[in-house]
Design an enzyme around this catalytic site. Structure first.
Site, short mmCIF file in Angstrom:
data_model
loop_
_atom_site.label_atom_id
_atom_site.label_comp_id
_atom_site.label_asym_id
_atom_site.label_seq_id
_atom_site.Cartn_x
_atom_site.Cartn_y
_atom_site.Cartn_z
N TYR A 83 -3.07 0.38 -3.09
CA TYR A 83 -4.24 0.83 -2.35
C TYR A 83 -3.78 1.74 -1.22
O TYR A 83 -2.62 1.76 -0.83
CB TYR A 83 -5.05 -0.36 -1.81
CG TYR A 83 -4.30 -1.21 -0.83
CD1 TYR A 83 -4.40 -0.98 0.54
CD2 TYR A 83 -3.47 -2.25 -1.27
CE1 TYR A 83 -3.70 -1.76 1.44
CE2 TYR A 83 -2.77 -3.03 -0.38
CZ TYR A 83 -2.88 -2.79 0.98
OH TYR A 83 -2.18 -3.56 1.87
N SER A 143 0.80 -1.22 0.00
CA SER A 143 0.00 0.00 0.00
C SER A 143 0.83 1.27 0.00
O SER A 143 2.05 1.25 -0.14
CB SER A 143 -0.98 0.04 1.19
OG SER A 143 -0.31 0.35 2.40
#
Length: 156
Positions: free
Chosen positions: A59, A26
């Site tokens: 993400y 991420s």
């Protein structure tokens, strides 16, 4: 008419504060920046590194509020180093005919050297009267970190 992907949020020229290869994945971002443009935790984002031209998707994970934190993690950390400038985009899928009828709205932050808001824009697609096209408008809400006299500022 089919589906299209439109940018709904953008963090422009945010500076990498740390790169953490040891994290599972991420990109960690100050949640105040995320909230302002409407990016949700775990939302997929595309990222462009302006220093080396590398592009990647990952993400979002929220960091500590008010810190200006922008920290690529895991494999993404190998594509960035502290001080690099990034553009982070989030998209939403919309029905093309819906956009032509209802329009579209995006929020854009241009960051300063400390990842604070230097400029903030609302960018909109406004349907034409015939409903066959859109016009593009970009309204600057914040300039040089200071609110402009604009009624849109009261929106989140």
């Amino acid at each position: 008419m089919g589906k299209i992907r439109l940018m709904h949020a953008k963090l422009h020229r945010v500076r990498v504060t740390e790169a953490n290869v040891g994290y599972i994945g991420s990109i960690t971002i100050d949640p105040q920046l995320l909230d302002r443009v409407g990016i949700l935790p775990l939302e997929e984002v595309d990222i462009v590194n302006l220093n080396n031209g590398k592009r990647f998707s990952t993400y979002v994970f929220p960091g500590e509020a008010g810190t200006g934190e922008v920290c690529p993690n895991g494999g993404a950390a190998l594509l960035c180093q502290p001080g690099d400038l990034l553009i982070i985009y989030a998209y939403e899928e919309r029905d093309r005919s819906e956009v032509l009828q209802q329009g579209h709205h995006a929020r854009v932050i241009v960051a300063d050297e400390n990842n604070q808001i230097k400029q903030f824009f609302h960018q909109t697609l406004i349907p034409t009267e015939e409903g066959k096209g859109v016009s593009f408008h970009s309204d600057e809400i914040i300039l040089n970190g200071q609110p402009k006299n604009n009624p849109i500022l009261s929106e989140n």
